[in-house]
Each structure stands twice: as C-alpha cells, then as structure tokens.
Design an enzyme around this catalytic site. Structure first.
Site, short mmCIF file in Angstrom:
data_model
loop_
_atom_site.label_atom_id
_atom_site.label_comp_id
_atom_site.label_asym_id
_atom_site.label_seq_id
_atom_site.Cartn_x
_atom_site.Cartn_y
_atom_site.Cartn_z
N GLU A 155 0.94 -1.25 -0.03
CA GLU A 155 -0.10 0.08 -0.05
C GLU A 155 0.86 1.21 -0.12
O GLU A 155 0.36 2.31 -0.50
CB GLU A 155 -0.74 -0.10 1.32
CG GLU A 155 -2.33 -0.46 1.01
CD GLU A 155 -3.30 -0.34 1.97
OE1 GLU A 155 -2.99 0.30 3.21
OE2 GLU A 155 -4.30 -0.78 1.99
N LYS A 178 -14.26 -0.30 -3.99
CA LYS A 178 -15.47 0.23 -3.04
C LYS A 178 -16.41 0.86 -3.70
O LYS A 178 -17.72 0.58 -3.75
CB LYS A 178 -14.99 0.93 -1.95
CG LYS A 178 -13.74 0.49 -1.01
CD LYS A 178 -13.67 1.51 0.01
CE LYS A 178 -12.77 0.98 0.91
NZ LYS A 178 -11.86 2.09 2.01
N HIS A 203 8.91 -26.50 -1.01
CA HIS A 203 8.12 -27.57 -1.69
C HIS A 203 7.07 -27.14 -2.60
O HIS A 203 6.10 -28.03 -2.86
CB HIS A 203 7.75 -28.68 -0.56
CG HIS A 203 8.81 -29.21 -0.17
ND1 HIS A 203 9.52 -30.43 -0.47
CD2 HIS A 203 9.75 -28.66 0.82
CE1 HIS A 203 10.67 -30.70 0.40
NE2 HIS A 203 10.86 -29.70 1.37
#
Ligand code: PA5
Length: 451
Positions: free
Chosen positions: A293, A428, A314
């Site tokens: 951010e 949003k 792995h």
C-alpha cells in the site's frame, strides 16, 4: 546481538546486478529520505505520527489500554477483534508470532486464557456463519477497530456481532463487553460508541492504518490476548532511537531500504519475504500490506510477496530457484529457538537420518536456511538477511518499527507518497454501485452493462 540486524552482504553474489558500490552510492539519498521522515518535509507529512510513536506512548495510555483489556479478559472466553487491513493485520501478526503454535487446542476460558479471534476482514458469508457457530457456547466480547469508522467489511461484521452481544447480555452488558478504537471525533463508529457508552480509544489522525500497530489498534487486542505490550513498545522505542541516530552502515532501516532500492532500480520488481518460523507467517501478511500500500502507486513499486520455508520450498521453491529473474528475497533468520528438541537415534536407520542424531532441530533449520540462501543467490536471486536473536515481544516490536521506518525511507526514495492509498477506493465504488447504494445508481447501471 542487536535486537534486529540487517545484513545485505548476501546480495553481492557473482551473478548479482547490484554491487556493494551501488548501495553505498545511495547513502546520501537514503539519509535524506530518513531525514524527511524526521523533519516532516516529505510527501504525506500529515501522516508521520508513527515516527515517534513508540517513544511517546505514555504510562497512562498503556495503563488505560491494559485496564480495558483486563475487563474484557474477565468478561469473555473469546474476544472478537473486528477490523480490516491496517486495523487487524498488525495485531494478528504479533499475536501469532508470540503465541504457541497449538494454543487453539486448549479451550479458552475467561480470566485465564481468553482467546482473540478476528472478524470483519472479509465479506464471506460462510466465515461469518462459522464464526457465530464457533462462539455460541462461549462468553464473548468484541473490539471494533476502524479509523474511518465507515469501512464496509468491519461494519457488516460489527452489526452482526453487536446484535448477538446485545441479544445475550442486554444493552448494558454490551456496553461492558464492547470496546471501540476509532477516530477522535469523526465517523459512524465514533457516534455509535459515544451513544452506547463503549470504552473507546483514539487512532491518532496522523497515523495511517498500516502504521498503527503500536496504537490501541494493535495494543488493545494484544493486551487482551496476554501479550506484554510494554515490552513490544520498548522494543519499538529502541529501534526508533537506533534508526534515528545510527550511521548509514549501522542503521538497519537505512541498510534495508538502500538494498531494496538498489535492487529495484536494477530491475528486481518482486520482493519475497521469507521466514523459517511458521509463527512469523502473519508478519509476512502485515509486511505485504505495509509495503504494497505504501509503494504500489503511480505505476511504480516493488511487489511484495511472502513465503514460509522450508514448507514453501516444496511449492514455490522451484520458481524462486529457476523462474523469471525479477525476484529478490529478504530472509528473516531467528538465531535462537525458544525450546530445545533433539533428533534421536534409530537403530534401524531406515530413513538414513542417523547422521542427524543428537542434533537440535534448530541446527538443521539453520543449515536449511544457509543452504537455501546460497542456492537462491547462485540461482540469481539476491538475498537480504534480517536477523533476530529470538522471537519475543521486544524483538518483534523492534522488527515492526524497523520495517515501518525502512518503508517510509523506501517510499521517499521511490518518489511516491508512502502514506496514502488512493487506489483502494476503486473497488469500493464499484461494489457500492453494484449493490445499489443511494447516490451510486448511474454508475451501477453502467457497470451492469459491462457484466
Ligand atoms: O492502511 C490503511 O489505511 C488501510 O489498510 C486501512 O487500515 C483499512 O482500509 C481499514 O480502514 P479503517 O480502519 O478506516 O476501517
């Protein structure tokens, strides 16, 4: 040993495009970026409250946090911390780092070992349903954390959890069992908390969400979980002093910021934070938000990823060793495990592991770390080492602050404002438009046409 040490020598592998001189050449720029954080003349300078936060937390503030935490500990077996992003990742990371890996096998009990669990960090119907089922036979309380007081995910979760608390304990009982951490004056949560008479704590205006772990945002849930918040803050304060005063060569935040800046400029666009202790996995989640951010804007920034090794050797090991050479790795190494466990001898030796008999598992882990670092460096993945003497509250406090400081410095070196997050609004707006929120109708029609 220092509480946190950053070594960058591993990056000078033969194939590395970054040489010691490249990092040394950044010294003036990095020092200037560090200065900007202290003199407040850089971008986003109204969000620099975190810089001196550890040293400025008072005994009175810590006592107030501990007092409310003790009340919640006495009332509830399970305390639900509701928040998203910077309003939960720090607490989750520290809590996991400082808890036993199998603590969840022991039933929580108020006054003894109440458990903090998290909600409001997603909009999953199943998560919500399962959470409410999981707590139905326990006494519960809640800490609702939202700086803006208007974020959708925690607001939905709080609506549901508050209703349940009020149904069980009545309005008065709920007022004892709910604490809010929010803005001093603004936002729906502040209004509700004042009306209902909840205990409240303030997130300072000048501290952004992802830099807020050392405010009540992180400290209240951590104190409820039994973490020694004074030690956490003391470790951070120690790192605050060190990164404010130490020379470039001795300054972990400047060393780390310089190394990653040099690597980015040499074309390394992805940083993988690797740790070899599973309980540090959520430090990786917190770190990803902090750096992602802060830096990912204006078409720039290092993409932060994280792995827990050796497990992910792995799964991700193949890519790290031989995939696109746009990566570098920052490895958190813990010098001393908290416990001792030795590998035994097997007379049959069918697994061929008797050469390890009598060795501590920690020693095997150490060799795995060294072997992996060398393999990755040889494969063309520069490595930076962040060394911790051990995992405890003081060291974790120092680590968090070191990463915050280095993030501010790196952001300034990158030329962005490391303290805003304008890009978070886009999803949003679309979500509100698609859900028919009043005021978003026209946008909603346009979006529906695209689906
Ligand atoms: O770093 C940030 O500012 C964000 O991640 C916020 O913490 C997150 O969006 C939650 O915001 P709020 O605390 O206002 O609910």
């Amino acid at each position: 040993m220092k509480s946190v040490n950053v070594r960058i020598d591993q990056i000078f592998a033969p194939a590395s495009t970054v040489k010691e001189a490249d990092i040394a050449a950044l010294q003036p720029e990095i020092e200037q970026a560090n200065q900007l954080l202290h003199n407040g003349r850089g971008k986003g300078n109204d969000f620099l409250g975190w810089v001196n936060l550890p040293s400025s937390i008072t005994e009175t503030q810590l006592n107030a946090i501990q007092a409310v935490a003790d009340t919640l500990r006495g009332e509830a077996d399970i305390v639900i911390a509701i928040g998203i992003g910077g309003s939960y990742l720090g607490a989750k990371a520290v809590l996991e780092a400082l808890s036993g890996s199998f603590d969840s096998l022991v039933a929580p009990r108020k006054g003894v070992n109440p458990r903090v669990i998290f909600a409001g960090q997603n909009i999953s119907e199943d998560y919500t349903w399962e959470l409410m089922q999981a707590v139905k036979d326990y006494d519960i309380a809640a800490i609702v954390i939202s700086k803006s007081g208007t974020t959708t995910e925690p607001a939905i979760a709080f609506r549901i959890i508050r209703e349940e608390i009020e149904r069980r304990y009545g309005k008065q009982g709920a007022a004892r069992r709910i604490a809010a951490v929010t803005d001093e004056a603004k936002g729906a949560l502040r209004k509700l908390a004042d009306t209902e008479g909840y205990d409240t704590f303030v997130i300072p205006d000048n501290v952004g969400g992802r830099y807020s772990v050392l405010t009540p945002v992180g400290l209240l849930p951590l104190a409820v979980a039994g973490v020694d918040i004074r030690e956490l803050v003391a470790g951070a304060a120690e790192m605050e002093r060190l990164t404010a005063t130490a020379s470039f060569a001795e300054n972990p935040a400047m060393q780390y910021a310089a190394a990653r800046t040099a690597l980015y400029r040499a074309g390394r666009k992805i940083e993988i934070l690797a740790s070899y202790e599973p309980k540090l996995q959520n430090i990786g989640e917190w770190w990803k938000q902090l750096y992602g951010e802060s830096e990912g804007k204006n078409g720039k920034g290092i993409f932060p990823a994280s792995v827990t090794l050796t497990a992910d050797l792995h799964s991700m090991g193949q890519y790290i060793q031989e995939g696109e050479r746009t990566l570098f790795e920052t490895v958190i190494r813990v010098a001393e495990p908290a416990h001792t466990f030795k590998i035994g001898t097997d007379p049959e030796n069918l697994d061929g592991l008797n050469f390890l008999a009598g060795k501590r598992i920690g020693e095997v882990n150490r060799m795995a770390i060294l072997g992996t670092m060398l393999a990755h460096v040889d494969g063309g993945v520069p490595n930076i080492a962040v060394e911790l003497p051990k995992i405890d509250a003081r060291t974790i406090g120092a680590l968090l602050y070191m990463f915050e400081k280095a993030c501010g410095i790196s952001g300034y070196a990158l030329g962005v404002n490391p303290f805003d997050q304008p890009g978070v609004e886009a999803y949003k707006k679309n979500m509100f438009a698609l859900l028919g929120k009043p005021g978003y109708e026209a946008e909603g029609e346009k979006l529906k046409g695209r689906l």
